[in-house]
Scaffold this motif. Structure first.
Motif, mmCIF file in Angstrom:
data_model
loop_
_atom_site.group_PDB
_atom_site.id
_atom_site.type_symbol
_atom_site.label_atom_id
_atom_site.label_comp_id
_atom_site.label_asym_id
_atom_site.label_seq_id
_atom_site.Cartn_x
_atom_site.Cartn_y
_atom_site.Cartn_z
ATOM 1 N N ILE A 130 0.831 -1.213 -0.122
ATOM 2 C CA ILE A 130 -0.016 0.024 -0.014
ATOM 3 C C ILE A 130 0.824 1.280 0.134
ATOM 4 N N PHE A 131 1.789 1.316 1.008
ATOM 5 C CA PHE A 131 2.838 2.400 0.796
ATOM 6 C C PHE A 131 3.401 2.826 -0.685
ATOM 7 N N ARG A 132 3.725 1.673 -1.144
ATOM 8 C CA ARG A 132 4.510 1.772 -2.457
ATOM 9 C C ARG A 132 3.387 2.277 -3.533
ATOM 10 N N ILE A 133 2.178 1.614 -3.583
ATOM 11 C CA ILE A 133 1.338 2.041 -4.523
ATOM 12 C C ILE A 133 0.944 3.610 -4.253
ATOM 13 N N VAL A 134 0.819 3.891 -3.000
ATOM 14 C CA VAL A 134 0.438 5.356 -2.838
ATOM 15 C C VAL A 134 1.390 6.101 -3.373
ATOM 16 N N LYS A 135 2.656 5.910 -2.982
ATOM 17 C CA LYS A 135 3.464 6.923 -3.433
ATOM 18 C C LYS A 135 3.668 6.982 -4.836
ATOM 19 N N ASP A 136 3.548 5.737 -5.369
ATOM 20 C CA ASP A 136 3.588 5.694 -6.948
ATOM 21 C C ASP A 136 2.437 6.559 -7.793
ATOM 22 N N GLU A 137 1.287 6.542 -7.149
ATOM 23 C CA GLU A 137 0.097 7.244 -7.653
ATOM 24 C C GLU A 137 0.218 8.674 -7.507
ATOM 25 N N VAL A 138 0.731 9.123 -6.310
ATOM 26 C CA VAL A 138 0.793 10.602 -5.924
ATOM 27 C C VAL A 138 1.986 11.116 -6.183
ATOM 28 N N LYS A 139 3.132 10.599 -6.515
ATOM 29 C CA LYS A 139 4.150 11.115 -6.618
ATOM 30 C C LYS A 139 4.644 12.416 -5.726
ATOM 31 N N ASP A 140 4.708 13.520 -6.136
ATOM 32 C CA ASP A 140 4.914 14.714 -5.158
ATOM 33 C C ASP A 140 3.654 15.560 -5.020
ATOM 34 N N ARG A 141 2.440 15.066 -5.626
ATOM 35 C CA ARG A 141 1.321 16.070 -5.944
ATOM 36 C C ARG A 141 0.780 16.543 -4.373
ATOM 37 N N VAL A 142 0.863 15.806 -3.605
ATOM 38 C CA VAL A 142 0.402 16.091 -1.940
ATOM 39 C C VAL A 142 1.440 15.640 -0.937
ATOM 40 N N LYS A 143 1.283 15.963 0.040
ATOM 41 C CA LYS A 143 2.116 15.402 1.182
ATOM 42 C C LYS A 143 1.633 13.966 1.847
ATOM 43 N N LEU A 144 2.359 13.287 2.234
ATOM 44 C CA LEU A 144 2.161 11.954 2.345
ATOM 45 C C LEU A 144 2.514 11.379 4.112
ATOM 46 N N ILE A 145 1.681 11.139 4.789
ATOM 47 C CA ILE A 145 2.102 10.492 6.197
ATOM 48 C C ILE A 145 1.677 9.111 6.084
ATOM 49 N N ALA A 146 2.850 8.274 6.726
ATOM 50 C CA ALA A 146 2.927 6.974 6.828
ATOM 51 C C ALA A 146 2.620 6.532 8.084
ATOM 52 N N GLN A 147 1.597 5.735 8.375
ATOM 53 C CA GLN A 147 1.298 5.019 9.869
ATOM 54 C C GLN A 147 1.912 3.786 9.871
ATOM 55 N N VAL A 148 3.061 3.756 10.660
ATOM 56 C CA VAL A 148 3.986 2.662 10.902
ATOM 57 C C VAL A 148 3.491 2.039 12.287
ATOM 58 N N GLY A 149 2.586 2.174 13.177
ATOM 59 C CA GLY A 149 2.502 1.864 14.393
ATOM 60 C C GLY A 149 2.194 0.218 14.549
ATOM 61 N N SER A 150 2.630 -0.338 15.406
ATOM 62 C CA SER A 150 2.223 -1.646 15.591
ATOM 63 C C SER A 150 2.776 -1.979 17.048
ATOM 64 N N ILE A 151 2.205 -3.001 17.465
ATOM 65 C CA ILE A 151 2.529 -3.338 18.868
ATOM 66 C C ILE A 151 3.954 -4.470 18.617
ATOM 67 N N ASN A 152 3.991 -4.874 17.246
ATOM 68 C CA ASN A 152 5.167 -5.576 17.010
ATOM 69 C C ASN A 152 6.246 -4.553 16.616
ATOM 70 N N LEU A 153 7.058 -4.080 17.401
ATOM 71 C CA LEU A 153 7.849 -2.963 17.491
ATOM 72 C C LEU A 153 8.988 -3.228 16.117
ATOM 73 N N LYS A 154 9.367 -4.413 16.078
ATOM 74 C CA LYS A 154 10.272 -4.718 15.044
ATOM 75 C C LYS A 154 9.466 -4.439 13.434
ATOM 76 N N GLU A 155 8.172 -4.550 13.558
ATOM 77 C CA GLU A 155 7.480 -4.467 12.412
ATOM 78 C C GLU A 155 7.522 -2.931 11.958
ATOM 79 N N SER A 156 7.208 -1.946 13.189
ATOM 80 C CA SER A 156 7.331 -0.927 13.090
ATOM 81 C C SER A 156 8.708 -0.200 12.387
ATOM 82 N N LEU A 157 9.525 -0.694 12.957
ATOM 83 C CA LEU A 157 10.962 -0.195 12.608
ATOM 84 C C LEU A 157 11.166 -0.792 10.949
#
Ligand SMILES: CC(=O)N[C@H](C=O)[C@@H](O)[C@H](O)[C@H](O)CO
Ligand SMILES: CC(=O)C(=O)O
Length: 288
Positions: A59-86
């Motif tokens: 999803i992160f990849r598709i969104v960035k590819d579609e948006v390019k630099d047209r608008v700002k993007l915030i990625a929510q990476v929170g998870s109780i699996n901290l290694k996944e968040s990293l």
């Protein structure tokens, strides 16, 4: 990073697989029709807590590819699996996301020291900025003003997405942290938050109702409260019907009425009954 951000929906097919074409259509609808300033990706509205790490990356990849630099993007990476968040923090940063966000760790009753360590560990691992995602009604995690002050000691923690109805706390935050970014998280309370001087808002309903949200926000900032209130009333007539009919499912059905292949929600979220699909269609005609 100020302004209105859509908490982006994701199109899933009947089997719960990501529908890339549909996701791209949702993104374009937000850029071309609801005209928001940015997208908040893989939040609650993206059904993030029901999908795999690989799917989050896709999803992160598709969104960035579609948006390019047209608008700002915030990625929510929170998870109780901290290694996944990293892993996700690095992935989204490498893709060029403008900021990261992470939900407060939930389910276990983490104490504040643990929560603080979580945020510092994530954001100190990458060259990026962090927006805390505080949503106590879903996580059960409440952060006090003093605790926010402690988190904000890290200069890479630049703000908070405040999804709560505690306007006393929000007012204290505005006064105490004039240079941090405060985003309103409840679309039905946007006017009240705007009056208190938030820097922007992040909302699920902006996927379809972004233009009314813009009017509310801009009128409030100009001090035209009476007009802004009328639009908030209209917005909340819509949001009340939305919440009664099934929030994310109904938003998707409305998008479908607008020609966007928004798909279905991921299980365990259920499908709308035929009756509720009809309600959603009526809402689409009435409000959009
Ligand atoms: C859990 C959730 O989706 N929260 C969103 C943002 O935080 C909001 O945009 C709400 O969906 C919206 O305000 C309706 O209650
Ligand atoms: C803002 C919100 O709804 C989200 O986290 O997706």
């Amino acid at each position: 990073m100020k302004g209105l951000f859509t908490a982006l929906m994701v199109s899933y097919d009947k089997d719960g697989e990501i529908n890339e074409k549909g996701l791209r259509e949702i993104i374009r609808y937000n850029l071309d029709v609801t005209k928001v300033d940015g997208l908040y990706v893989n939040g609650s509205t993206g059904e993030n807590f029901m999908i795999s790490t690989e799917e989050k990356k896709e999803i992160f990849r598709i969104v960035k590819d579609e948006v390019k630099d047209r608008v700002k993007l915030i990625a929510q990476v929170g998870s109780i699996n901290l290694k996944e968040s990293l892993e996700l923090a690095k992935y989204a940063t490498d893709l060029g996301y403008d900021a990261l966000s992470a939900v407060t760790p939930f389910y276990y009753k983490f104490d504040f020291e643990e929560i603080k360590n979580y945020y510092n560990t994530i954001i100190n691992s990458v060259d990026n900025k962090m927006i805390i995602y505080s949503i106590p009604f879903l996580t059960g995690v409440n952060i006090s003003i003093d605790q926010f002050a402690e988190l904000f000691e890290n200069e890479k923690i630049i703000g908070v997405k405040f999804t709560a109805g505690d306007f006393y706390l929000l007012e204290r935050m505005r006064k105490t942290f004039p240079d941090k970014l405060l985003y309103a998280g409840f679309d039905e309370m946007l006017l009240s938050a705007a009056v208190l001087g938030v820097d922007g808002a992040i909302g699920s309903t902006f996927n379809v109702n972004g233009q009314r949200a813009r009017e509310i926000y801009e009128l409030a900032n100009k001090g035209e409260i009476t007009k802004a209130r009328e639009i908030q009333h209209e917005t909340n007539d819509f949001i009340t019907e939305l919440l009664n009919n099934g929030l994310y499912q109904t938003l998707k059905e409305i998008l479908k009425e607008k020609g966007v292949d928004a798909g279905y929600c991921r299980q365990p979220m259920k499908e709308l009954t035929e009756e509720k699909v009809e309600v959603a269609k009526t809402m689409a005609a009435k409000y959009f």
